[in-house]
Design a protein around this motif. Structure first.
Motif, PDB file in Angstrom:
ATOM      1  N   SER A 110      46.784  62.985  98.061  1.00  0.00           N
ATOM      2  CA  SER A 110      48.074  62.596  98.641  1.00  0.00           C
ATOM      3  C   SER A 110      48.235  63.169 100.041  1.00  0.00           C
ATOM      4  N   ILE A 111      47.946  64.477 100.188  1.00  0.00           N
ATOM      5  CA  ILE A 111      48.065  65.090 101.519  1.00  0.00           C
ATOM      6  C   ILE A 111      47.089  64.423 102.485  1.00  0.00           C
ATOM      7  N   GLY A 112      45.851  64.236 102.016  1.00  0.00           N
ATOM      8  CA  GLY A 112      44.819  63.677 102.885  1.00  0.00           C
ATOM      9  C   GLY A 112      45.170  62.281 103.372  1.00  0.00           C
ATOM     10  N   VAL A 113      45.670  61.448 102.467  1.00  0.00           N
ATOM     11  CA  VAL A 113      46.032  60.082 102.846  1.00  0.00           C
ATOM     12  C   VAL A 113      47.165  60.102 103.870  1.00  0.00           C
ATOM     13  N   MET A 114      48.168  60.983 103.633  1.00  0.00           N
ATOM     14  CA  MET A 114      49.313  61.035 104.527  1.00  0.00           C
ATOM     15  C   MET A 114      48.875  61.483 105.933  1.00  0.00           C
ATOM     16  N   VAL A 115      48.150  62.610 105.978  1.00  0.00           N
ATOM     17  CA  VAL A 115      47.724  63.154 107.274  1.00  0.00           C
ATOM     18  C   VAL A 115      46.777  62.184 107.984  1.00  0.00           C
ATOM     19  N   GLY A 116      45.792  61.664 107.239  1.00  0.00           N
ATOM     20  CA  GLY A 116      44.802  60.773 107.848  1.00  0.00           C
ATOM     21  C   GLY A 116      45.440  59.495 108.374  1.00  0.00           C
ATOM     22  N   ALA A 117      46.363  58.921 107.589  1.00  0.00           N
ATOM     23  CA  ALA A 117      47.003  57.677 108.014  1.00  0.00           C
ATOM     24  C   ALA A 117      47.840  57.920 109.268  1.00  0.00           C
ATOM     25  N   MET A 118      48.554  59.068 109.303  1.00  0.00           N
ATOM     26  CA  MET A 118      49.370  59.355 110.483  1.00  0.00           C
ATOM     27  C   MET A 118      48.501  59.557 111.718  1.00  0.00           C
ATOM     28  N   ALA A 119      47.419  60.330 111.570  1.00  0.00           N
ATOM     29  CA  ALA A 119      46.535  60.589 112.715  1.00  0.00           C
ATOM     30  C   ALA A 119      45.948  59.283 113.237  1.00  0.00           C
ATOM     31  N   GLY A 120      45.465  58.440 112.329  1.00  0.00           N
ATOM     32  CA  GLY A 120      44.815  57.213 112.756  1.00  0.00           C
ATOM     33  C   GLY A 120      45.806  56.207 113.328  1.00  0.00           C
ATOM     34  N   TYR A 121      46.997  56.145 112.742  1.00  0.00           N
ATOM     35  CA  TYR A 121      47.952  55.113 113.135  1.00  0.00           C
ATOM     36  C   TYR A 121      48.636  55.447 114.455  1.00  0.00           C
ATOM     37  N   PHE A 122      49.103  56.692 114.580  1.00  0.00           N
ATOM     38  CA  PHE A 122      49.856  57.035 115.790  1.00  0.00           C
ATOM     39  C   PHE A 122      48.957  57.361 116.973  1.00  0.00           C
ATOM     40  N   GLY A 123      47.741  57.870 116.701  1.00  0.00           N
ATOM     41  CA  GLY A 123      46.843  58.198 117.804  1.00  0.00           C
ATOM     42  C   GLY A 123      47.448  59.256 118.711  1.00  0.00           C
ATOM     43  N   GLY A 124      46.956  59.324 119.963  1.00  0.00           N
ATOM     44  CA  GLY A 124      47.547  60.212 120.967  1.00  0.00           C
ATOM     45  C   GLY A 124      47.568  61.670 120.547  1.00  0.00           C
ATOM     46  N   TRP A 125      48.665  62.368 120.889  1.00  0.00           N
ATOM     47  CA  TRP A 125      48.694  63.812 120.619  1.00  0.00           C
ATOM     48  C   TRP A 125      48.871  64.107 119.135  1.00  0.00           C
ATOM     49  N   VAL A 126      49.512  63.168 118.388  1.00  0.00           N
ATOM     50  CA  VAL A 126      49.612  63.359 116.936  1.00  0.00           C
ATOM     51  C   VAL A 126      48.211  63.445 116.346  1.00  0.00           C
ATOM     52  N   ASP A 127      47.360  62.487 116.766  1.00  0.00           N
ATOM     53  CA  ASP A 127      45.985  62.456 116.294  1.00  0.00           C
ATOM     54  C   ASP A 127      45.261  63.734 116.702  1.00  0.00           C
ATOM     55  N   PHE A 128      45.477  64.162 117.958  1.00  0.00           N
ATOM     56  CA  PHE A 128      44.777  65.351 118.450  1.00  0.00           C
ATOM     57  C   PHE A 128      45.123  66.568 117.593  1.00  0.00           C
ATOM     58  N   VAL A 129      46.430  66.782 117.381  1.00  0.00           N
ATOM     59  CA  VAL A 129      46.865  67.959 116.613  1.00  0.00           C
ATOM     60  C   VAL A 129      46.343  67.893 115.178  1.00  0.00           C
TER      61      VAL A 129
END
Lengths: 296, 308
Positions: A110-129
């Motif tokens: 659950s955590i992995g899907v949430m974090v991974g989806a956010m990083a991939g979808y938003f890109g930019g600094w969200v992805d970087f962090v």
């Protein structure tokens, strides 16, 4: 398009979907290893659920006359260093192994899907962090992290489940992120965004369901790893606390009495190996069924 | 290439910085009074405890303590152990690292030496007995907990047969069991991957071309197939580093091997905060470094990566 045509095209669509699922299911059902794995896991779950009725003895009842007794008809796996029946302890130990294995993997996924989806979808600094967070977690040898966290939180069943859950998610997040990066630019996602769907809706309705395949495969393969790490943690005395029967602590007892009662360590090791093997077989079957490219 | 390397090193540095912060935070919240843990059963007055706290800066705030740790690290000073008073952590870690390095390197080399050829053979002779044995073996190899194999090996080879010492690292014979036990899981993982990638490469056009122009079978295998099939294995080795180090913690405890894993476990059980922090940092450094090295090797071997 006439009404009839729409109905028939819908029907076609449905049968297409059904047959796709059926094909996947058939591929899975043809996988002999996966069926064996399911059979073993079903058996273990049954044992774990009914342990209090089917176990021949009380798993915590000591019998000083049977200290370290070798296997007999009455005690097929023998007795441990303080005379407890090993078979009964193995049966109750299945509860801990399955509970930790399945619950922790669910938390991690659950955590992995949430974090991974956010990083991939938003890109930019969200992805970087988020990506650096994933890198950091993956830089730790996992057992070192588990031991440290367990020393801080204190060993207990609940804490073991939490600790394993919050440390194992990084690899899922990485897979989901890569998957989402490629999905983000697909036409149907662009269409959903163009028609005004919110980010949350696009992620939950369009992206996650299409990226979940690899995660299911990874997760089913990970349950085994989680069970091994839990047993190692308990073996080192930082996991499930005594006297709760767990395979890891039983192995630790076995190691302490390796010279006088070497049989104590045999059964729990076999139990762990069988359980992990079963989950790995299911994982292999799922991978072959869901991802035909990977079929060997 | 150079800019890629610099980027990877900067990323690695950032990760290590986050590791120090994270580790320090976790250790900061370790329950119990470190000063009291230090004195153990000894009868001490509150004033004496206060002296200890002052000496170790335990009364300072979170950021102050973190800063002093980090700035000491920067000068190469890892501090001294709280549990073995006066002993510099650097010395403790140095000898232990050497023991762990020997263990992991030997295990890695042995597993590669066996797993790579067997994986290739299994792929070229699919559905042969060798293929079945190696597939079955690698399935079992990842499922059986290696520390259990270690216990069983001690029962069999040390207790029953008396051939090999059950623990320690005093002679070359003491190396045999821990190294072999540690190598099993890696062997299984590498063998499985090697078989898969070899099968994939065997289906490629350039292999068919090589066959068509009449190249000898062995030449095709060594020049075309194995070289290409090894690429993912190199990535796997870097990725597995964290697992191998995890493995050494349990295996070293089972065999009482005087390495980093054992030292780490002792430090955790004794709540020797400084030592735990230092070892965690060292282990993560190794993982990060290995990842950078494998990425670089990958770029050197496979020119396609450099373009990205």
């Amino acid at each position: 398009m006439s009404e009839q045509a729409i109905v028939s095209s819908r029907l076609e669509h449905q049968t297409e979907r059904l047959s796709q699922r059926q094909r996947t299911w058939r591929r899975f059902a043809k996988h002999k290893g996966a069926l064996l794995g399911i059979f073993i896991v079903a058996f273990l779950i049954l044992v774990a659920l009914t342990a209090q009725w089917i176990a021949p003895y009380d798993p915590n009842k000591t019998n000083l006359r049977l200290r370290g007794a070798s296997p007999t008809m009455a005690h097929p796996f023998g007795n441990d260093d303080i005379g407890r029946d090993i078979l009964s302890r193995i049966m109750f130990g299945a509860r801990v192994a399955l509970l930790v294995g399945i619950t922790s993997t669910t938390i991690a996924v659950s955590i992995g899907v949430m974090v991974g989806a956010m990083a991939g979808y938003f890109g930019g600094w969200v992805d970087f962090v988020l990506s650096r967070l994933i890198d950091t977690l993956m830089a730790f040898p996992i057992l070192a992290l588990l031991l440290t966290l367990s020393a801080v939180l204190g060993p207990s069943l609940r804490n073991v489940i939490i600790i394993v859950g919050v440390t194992f998610w990084a690899s899922y997040a990485r897979v989901i992120r890569a998957e989402v990066l490629s999905l983000r630019e697909r036409d149907y996602v662009l269409a959903a965004r163009a028609s005004g769907a919110s980010d949350k809706r696009v992620i939950l309705q369009h992206i996650v369901p299409n990226a979940i395949g690899p995660v299911i495969i990874l997760a089913s393969l990970a349950v085994g790893g989680v069970i091994i790490f839990e047993s190692a943690l308990s073996f080192l005395g930082m996991g499930i606390s005594r006297p709760t029967p767990s395979w890891g602590t039983m192995l630790s007892d076995g190691r302490d009495h390796i010279r006088n009662y070497p049989h104590i360590a045999i059964a729990p090791g076999l139990a762990i190996a069988l359980t992990v093997l079963a989950f790995n077989l299911i994982g292999d079957g799922l991978r072959d069924a869901l991802d035909p490219r990977e079929r060997s | 290439m150079i800019s890629y390397l610099i980027k990877r090193i900067l990323q690695g540095g950032l990760v290590l910085f986050m590791v120090t912060f994270f580790t320090f935070t976790v250790m900061y919240f370790m329950p119990g009074d470190p000063a009291r843990t230090m004195v153990g059963q000894a009868r001490v007055t509150e004033a004496q405890l206060e002296l200890i706290r002052n000496k170790w800066n335990l009364n300072d705030g979170f950021l102050e303590r973190y800063w002093s740790w980090i700035s000491n690290l920067a000068t190469g000073d890892l501090g001294t152990s709280m549990m073995r008073p006066g002993q510099p952590i650097k010395d403790m870690i140095q000898s232990a690292s050497w023991m762990t390095l020997q263990l992991t390197t030997l295990a890695m080399v042995i597993s590669l030496l066996i797993a790579v050829p067997v994986g290739v053979l299994a792929a070229t002779k699919r559905n042969s007995i060798l293929d079945y044995i190696s597939t079955f073996g690698s399935t079992l190899g990842v499922a059986i907990p290696n520390y259990w194999i270690g216990i069983m090996a001690i029962v069999f080879f040390s207790v029953n047969l008396g051939w090999l010492p059950p623990y320690g690292a005093d002679s070359w014979r003491a190396y045999i069991l821990p190294v072999l036990v540690l190598s099993i899981e890696e062997m299984a993982a590498v063998m499985r991957l090697m078989r898969g990638t070899t099968i994939e490469v065997l289906g490629q056009d350039y292999v068919k071309t090589a066959e068509a122009k009449g190249l000898h079978r062995n030449a095709i295998l060594t020049r075309h197939v194995v070289r290409n099939a090894l690429l993912p294995v190199i990535t796997l080795i870097g990725y597995r580093m964290a697992f191998i180090l995890s493995g050494t913690i349990v295996i070293e405890t089972v065999f009482s091997w005087p390495g980093l894993g054992q030292l780490f476990f002792d430090a955790i059980t004794n709540k020797d905060l400084q030592v735990v922090q230092a070892i965690v940092l060292l282990l993560t450094c190794i993982v990060v470094l290995m990842n950078i090295i494998t990425d670089m090797m990958y770029a050197v071997i496979d020119p396609r990566v450099r373009v990205r």
